[in-house]
Design an enzyme around this catalytic site. Structure first.
Site, mmCIF file in Angstrom:
data_model
loop_
_atom_site.group_PDB
_atom_site.id
_atom_site.type_symbol
_atom_site.label_atom_id
_atom_site.label_comp_id
_atom_site.label_asym_id
_atom_site.label_seq_id
_atom_site.Cartn_x
_atom_site.Cartn_y
_atom_site.Cartn_z
ATOM 1 N N CYS A 1 18.220 -17.926 -56.063
ATOM 2 C CA CYS A 1 16.918 -17.344 -56.414
ATOM 3 C C CYS A 1 16.138 -18.210 -57.400
ATOM 4 O O CYS A 1 14.913 -18.323 -57.291
ATOM 5 C CB CYS A 1 17.111 -15.920 -56.924
ATOM 6 N N LYS B 1 11.846 -7.726 -55.700
ATOM 7 C CA LYS B 1 11.866 -8.451 -54.423
ATOM 8 C C LYS B 1 13.061 -7.999 -53.606
ATOM 9 O O LYS B 1 14.020 -7.454 -54.159
ATOM 10 C CB LYS B 1 11.912 -9.958 -54.670
ATOM 11 N N ASP C 1 16.418 -12.486 -61.873
ATOM 12 C CA ASP C 1 17.516 -11.569 -61.526
ATOM 13 C C ASP C 1 18.643 -11.472 -62.572
ATOM 14 O O ASP C 1 19.828 -11.589 -62.219
ATOM 15 C CB ASP C 1 18.144 -11.983 -60.179
#
Ligand SMILES: [Zn+2]
Length: 205
Positions: free
Chosen positions: A158, A113, A15
């Site tokens: 994450c 995601k 990310d």
């Protein structure tokens, strides 16, 4: 981390998006400062994968989807507790784009995601119901990868959940802390580091 990675090793950059950097909707402090370190790290890997948080408007992880709720509160949803966040990484918006300083031309796969409206997904491998797979474990196994190294944002969410799932899927797993940044609310970073060490994940500077 020193030296070049082998053919069976893959780097997963988690990310590295505008919304997780200063000026973004859910900024990790100094999140932008790790981009040059990520770029340097990625040059040591022949194989690199990016993850991209990619929510539809009205996603269940957004506090704005739950009247009367505020960001960073926790609620109960069908799969258990879920932290509520400011609206972030909405599909197709500027905030969901990769940080402009990210420079890894040889990325082989971008895995998105969090696109299911009713389930959040911190991990690159399994959504937050801890059952729904993203398909990444199968992809990595089919390609013969044995070692997974992770970095990115955020160390305690994450990156952490992806690392735990990589180890659970049988990959030798490492996290490069120097190329990661943490949200660190209520001791979340210390908890994540302990939990990763406990399952044998290698933590590198
Ligand atoms: Zn998200």
């Amino acid at each position: 981390m020193n030296g070049a990675a082998g053919e069976r090793e893959v780097l997963i950059v988690t990310d590295p998006q505008r919304d997780f950097c200063p000026g973004g909707a859910l900024a990790v402090p100094e999140g932008d400062e790790i981009m040059p370190r990520i770029n340097r790290l990625a040059r040591r890997f022949a194989h690199v994968i990016l993850t991209q948080d990619w929510h539809p408007p009205g996603h269940t992880s957004f506090a704005s989807s739950h009247p009367g709720r505020q960001p960073f509160e926790s609620i109960e949803v069908a799969y258990g507790p879920q932290t509520l966040w400011p609206d972030h990484c909405v599909q197709g918006t500027e905030g969901a784009m990769f940080h402009p300083e990210l420079d890894i031309p040889h990325v082989e796969l971008i895995i998105r995601k969090g696109y299911c409206r009713t389930i959040d997904s911190y991990s690159a491998f399994r959504e937050n119901d801890r059952k729904t797979p993203t398909g990444l474990a199968g992809y990595l196994k089919e390609r013969g990868f044995e070692r997974v190294t992770l970095c990115g944002l955020a160390t305690d969410y994450c990156v952490f959940f992806s690392a735990i799932d990589a180890a659970a899927a049988g990959f030798a797993t490492a996290v490069v802390l120097d190329a990661s940044g943490a949200i660190d609310r209520d001791g979340s970073l210390a908890q994540a580091l302990t939990a990763m060490r406990d399952v044998g994940i290698t933590l590198l500077d």
